[in-house]
Design an enzyme around this catalytic site. Structure first.
Site, PDB file in Angstrom:
ATOM      1  N   GLN A   1      -5.425  -1.546   9.476  1.00 21.13           N
ATOM      2  CA  GLN A   1      -5.297  -2.863   8.857  1.00 21.13           C
ATOM      3  C   GLN A   1      -5.972  -3.938   9.721  1.00 21.13           C
ATOM      4  OE1 GLN A   1      -3.978  -3.497   5.847  1.00 21.13           O
ATOM      5  NE2 GLN A   1      -4.161  -5.700   5.990  1.00 21.13           N
TER       6      GLN A   1
ATOM      7  N   ASP B   1     -11.743   2.640   3.580  1.00 23.49           N
ATOM      8  CA  ASP B   1     -12.242   1.275   3.425  1.00 23.49           C
ATOM      9  C   ASP B   1     -13.742   1.256   3.121  1.00 23.49           C
ATOM     10  OD1 ASP B   1     -10.288  -0.789   3.739  1.00 23.49           O
ATOM     11  OD2 ASP B   1     -10.100  -0.290   5.871  1.00 23.49           O
TER      12      ASP B   1
ATOM     13  N   LYS C   1       0.841  -1.201   0.000  1.00 23.68           N
ATOM     14  CA  LYS C   1       0.000   0.000   0.000  1.00 23.68           C
ATOM     15  C   LYS C   1       0.874   1.249   0.000  1.00 23.68           C
ATOM     16  CE  LYS C   1      -3.910  -2.040   2.340  1.00 23.68           C
ATOM     17  NZ  LYS C   1      -4.347  -2.541   3.633  1.00 23.68           N
TER      18      LYS C   1
HETATM   19  N1  GUN Z   1      -6.919  -6.610   5.607  1.00 21.94           N
HETATM   20  C1  GUN Z   1      -6.982  -7.283   4.422  1.00 21.94           C
HETATM   21  N2  GUN Z   1      -7.628  -6.537   3.488  1.00 21.94           N
HETATM   22  C2  GUN Z   1      -8.000  -5.394   4.106  1.00 21.94           C
HETATM   23  C3  GUN Z   1      -8.700  -4.220   3.671  1.00 21.94           C
HETATM   24  O1  GUN Z   1      -9.138  -4.090   2.520  1.00 21.94           O
HETATM   25  N3  GUN Z   1      -8.871  -3.243   4.600  1.00 21.94           N
HETATM   26  C4  GUN Z   1      -8.413  -3.353   5.875  1.00 21.94           C
HETATM   27  N4  GUN Z   1      -8.628  -2.336   6.728  1.00 21.94           N
HETATM   28  N5  GUN Z   1      -7.753  -4.428   6.312  1.00 21.94           N
HETATM   29  C5  GUN Z   1      -7.564  -5.436   5.429  1.00 21.94           C
END
Ligand code: GUN
Length: 289
Positions: free
Chosen positions: A98, A121, A54
């Site tokens: 996360q 998100d 990311k």
């Molecule tokens: N963990 C795995 N995929 C995601 C996601 O799209 N958002 C978040 N916040 N955590 C994740």
């Protein structure tokens, strides 16, 4: 006959290039650099990989990337304090905590503490409401990726029958909202639905997001259906571990019209969509269309 294999990696690269172009325009117009803050608690190896990717892709898009790594024993209060600090920080336009969080933390309370206008998100109840009422800023990244692929392949989905297998808050439910908004007729199925194969055979669009390795077989599909496989499952074959989706690719590829592989299908779309949401939040926070 063999299905078209949808190249999610290439499509995600196109989306990232669009975001980078629009970010450059936004920065030119406003002098503001969109900032994405990612909070990682603990050291789950898969989460560390996601967070690193990311960060790299956010910088490539022209964003400021802020990473906060908190120890595994971080308290709920300390995590909420970090979220409050990021909510108030004018350099931050997107906040992502996360998941999964360590078990002693209340993930719902943390997600609900993120200000909806920076919730990249799209998990905050306000954003869930905005999605269902047709006025979203951030849309959950994985279903957004699926819906961009469908739009690219099929355009308007009026007259199409879709089935979403799985009803999670992260994928299944928002996917249904997006399919409805695109005028599809949608069936929501899940692990307790009777006669899943028959339900599937009616669908022109199959989205498999149920977390069961290779559940959907080729003979469950209407010939020519488009199949989006959101599953990421690890299976052991002899002494090897292999990643597979929720669709039995080998049989499905014979019946489907188009299919996303695992890996290399939906997965790469997720971060591209996160970048898209971050730019959308920055634009909305600064009154830009
Ligand atoms: N963990 C795995 N995929 C995601 C996601 O799209 N958002 C978040 N916040 N955590 C994740």
């Amino acid at each position: 006959m063999s299905a078209d294999i949808i190249d999610g990696k290439a499509f995600a690269a196109t989306i990232r290039a669009e975001v980078a172009r629009d970010t450059a325009l936004f920065r030119e117009k406003t002098g503001i650099r969109p900032g994405l803050a990612v909070v990682l608690v603990g050291n789950d190896p898969a989460s560390e990989v996601y967070v690193r990717n990311k960060g790299i892709q956010a910088k490539e898009a022209g964003f400021a990337s802020l990473e906060y790594k908190l120890p595994a024993d971080t308290t709920q209060e300390a995590l909420l304090a970090k979220v409050a600090e990021l909510n108030a920080d004018p350099q931050v336009h997107g906040i992502l905590v996360q998941l999964p969080l360590p078990k002693h933390l209340d993930a719902d309370a943390v997600l609900n503490a993120i200000t909806p206008d920076k919730d990249v998100d799209g998990f905050h109840p306000v954003n869930v409401g905005r999605l269902w009422t047709g006025n979203p800023v951030s849309i959950p990244c994985t279903p957004l990726g699926c819906s961009l692929i469908l739009r690219d392949r099929l355009g308007d989905l009026a007259g199409k029958r879709a089935i979403v297998i799985g009803r999670s808050n992260i994928v299944g439910k928002p996917m249904v909202a997006l399919l409805l908004a695109a005028n599809a007729t949608v069936t929501i199925a899940h692990s307790r639905s009777p006669d899943l194969p028959a339900l599937c055979r009616e669908a022109d669009i199959v989205v498999a997001a149920v977390g069961k390795a290779q559940l959907v077989k080729g003979d469950w599909l209407k010939p020519g259906a488009i199949v989006l496989d959101v599953g990421i499952n690890r299976i052991t074959e002899g002494d090897k571990i292999r990643l597979v989706g929720d669709v039995d690719f080998a049989s499905a590829v014979e019946t489907a019209g188009a299919i996303t592989p695992v890996p290399g299908g939906i997965g790469p779309m997720t971060i591209a969509c996160l970048l898209r949401n971050t730019l959308a939040c920055a634009q909305a926070l600064h009154g830009q269309p």
